[in-house]
Design an enzyme around this catalytic site. Structure first.
Site, mmCIF file in Angstrom:
data_model
loop_
_atom_site.group_PDB
_atom_site.id
_atom_site.type_symbol
_atom_site.label_atom_id
_atom_site.label_comp_id
_atom_site.label_asym_id
_atom_site.label_seq_id
_atom_site.Cartn_x
_atom_site.Cartn_y
_atom_site.Cartn_z
ATOM 1 C CG HIS A 44 -1.841 0.997 1.164
ATOM 2 N ND1 HIS A 44 -3.087 0.635 1.834
ATOM 3 C CD2 HIS A 44 -2.017 2.224 0.673
ATOM 4 C CE1 HIS A 44 -4.064 1.825 1.809
ATOM 5 N NE2 HIS A 44 -3.276 2.678 0.828
ATOM 6 C CG HIS A 51 4.315 1.894 4.685
ATOM 7 N ND1 HIS A 51 3.512 1.991 3.524
ATOM 8 C CD2 HIS A 51 3.440 2.632 5.665
ATOM 9 C CE1 HIS A 51 2.477 2.250 3.701
ATOM 10 N NE2 HIS A 51 2.108 2.684 4.900
ATOM 11 C CD GLU A 71 -4.326 -2.818 0.504
ATOM 12 O OE1 GLU A 71 -4.855 -3.805 0.767
ATOM 13 O OE2 GLU A 71 -3.866 -1.979 1.228
ATOM 14 C CG HIS A 191 -7.609 -2.412 8.400
ATOM 15 N ND1 HIS A 191 -7.520 -2.099 9.539
ATOM 16 C CD2 HIS A 191 -7.083 -1.316 7.597
ATOM 17 C CE1 HIS A 191 -6.589 -0.866 9.481
ATOM 18 N NE2 HIS A 191 -6.267 -0.662 8.413
ATOM 19 N N GLY A 214 -1.405 -7.622 7.270
ATOM 20 C CA GLY A 214 -0.139 -7.134 7.528
ATOM 21 C C GLY A 214 0.294 -7.111 9.047
HETATM 22 N N1 PXP Z 1 -6.286 -3.547 3.389
HETATM 23 C C1 PXP Z 1 -6.269 -2.220 3.302
HETATM 24 C C2 PXP Z 1 -7.110 -1.484 2.338
HETATM 25 C C3 PXP Z 1 -5.364 -1.885 4.000
HETATM 26 O O1 PXP Z 1 -5.065 -0.356 3.930
HETATM 27 C C4 PXP Z 1 -4.798 -2.448 5.158
HETATM 28 C C5 PXP Z 1 -3.442 -1.653 5.965
HETATM 29 O O2 PXP Z 1 -2.505 -1.270 5.234
HETATM 30 C C6 PXP Z 1 -4.723 -3.816 5.192
HETATM 31 C C7 PXP Z 1 -5.736 -4.221 4.454
HETATM 32 C C8 PXP Z 1 -4.260 -4.874 6.131
HETATM 33 O O3 PXP Z 1 -4.599 -4.602 7.406
HETATM 34 P P1 PXP Z 1 -3.504 -4.768 8.509
HETATM 35 O O4 PXP Z 1 -2.268 -4.065 8.406
HETATM 36 O O5 PXP Z 1 -4.463 -4.364 9.887
HETATM 37 O O6 PXP Z 1 -3.579 -6.216 8.386
#
Ligand code: PXP
Length: 240
Positions: A44, A51, A71, A191, A214
């Protein structure tokens, strides 16, 4: 349906950037995730490159052999980079440039025309598109009009409420996933998914195609590796 695991490597880049140099090595980390069974790699990149950098995106493109998912907010620069790199999937996120992390999905009704144009352009290059979205029927119907291939549910609220009442926490997502089936929309999610809340989510959404994870995954790497690594350092000091 088998749910694919895409590992989001943002946090590895964040750790590297905190020191300069190339430790930990994001490209090597991604390759090793794949070697250990990950089905995809997610990045992302943000405008301030705090990052993942643009160079990381191009470097990862050369080595990722599973699914590469980029993303981000569809600014002109971002779209140009995605068209250049041609990942398997592009997940469009409605983030402000200075946002710490994504915390809501698209208003697909308000931004329908904009999203449809962007999606069409990406799809013309053979890139699958997913829209980050909250589990609301009207937003899914809006998503259909944008002609997106998939949606990614923003699972922050699920993760937050999981320990209070997991049946309640998952309800809107399970229902929305059924609507996605009717509407023939592919379902991704991400997320704050973790070892604690992931299995139940997957069990309640039988059509879940992919999760991107992540933060919790990297935290688990630290904790599950901690005992071993402290012992290894003590051994080097001759005190074990
Ligand atoms: N999906 C999106 C759109 C995100 O922005 C993120 C975080 O960068 C994630 C998934 C992954 O989330 P997490 O780091 O909490 O696993």
């Amino acid at each position: 349906m088998n749910t694919k695991l895409s590992v989001n490597v943002n946090k590895i880049a964040l750790l590297r950037n905190s020191r300069g140099g190339n430790v930990p090595n994001v490209v090597q980390f991604a390759k090793d995730c794949e070697r250990f069974g990950a089905d995809g790699i997610t990045v992302h990149p943000r405008l301030d490159e705090r990052h993942i950098t643009r160079d990381d995106v191009y470097a990862l493109k050369e080595v990722v052999t599973t699914e590469f998912n980029i993303e981000g907010y569809p600014s002109e620069d971002f779209i140009q980079m995605v068209l250049d790199v041609k990942p398997t999937q592009c997940t469009l996120v409605p983030d402000a440039p200075d946002q710490l992390t994504s915390d809501h999905g698209w208003d697909t009704l308000k931004h329908e025309a904009f999203l449809r144009d962007v999606i069409r352009e990406l799809q013309k290059s053979g890139i699958r598109v997913s829209l980050f979205i909250d589990p609301v029927r009207a937003l899914l119907e809006g998503a259909i009009k944008t002609e997106t291939d998939r949606i990614e549910f923003y699972t922050g609220p699920y993760a937050h409420d999981y320990s209070l009442n997991r049946e309640e926490a998952v309800k809107s997502f399970a229902l929305a996933a059924q609507w996605c089936d009717e509407l023939q929309l592919g379902v991704n999610a991400g997320h704050d998914l973790s070892l604690q809340n992931l299995r139940y989510f997957r069990e309640q959404l039988p059509n879940l195609m992919e999760v991107s994870i992540g933060h919790a995954l990297v935290n688990d790497c630290l904790y599950l590796g901690l005992q071993n690594v402290v012992s290894m350092y003590k051994r080097e000091l001759g005190t074990l």
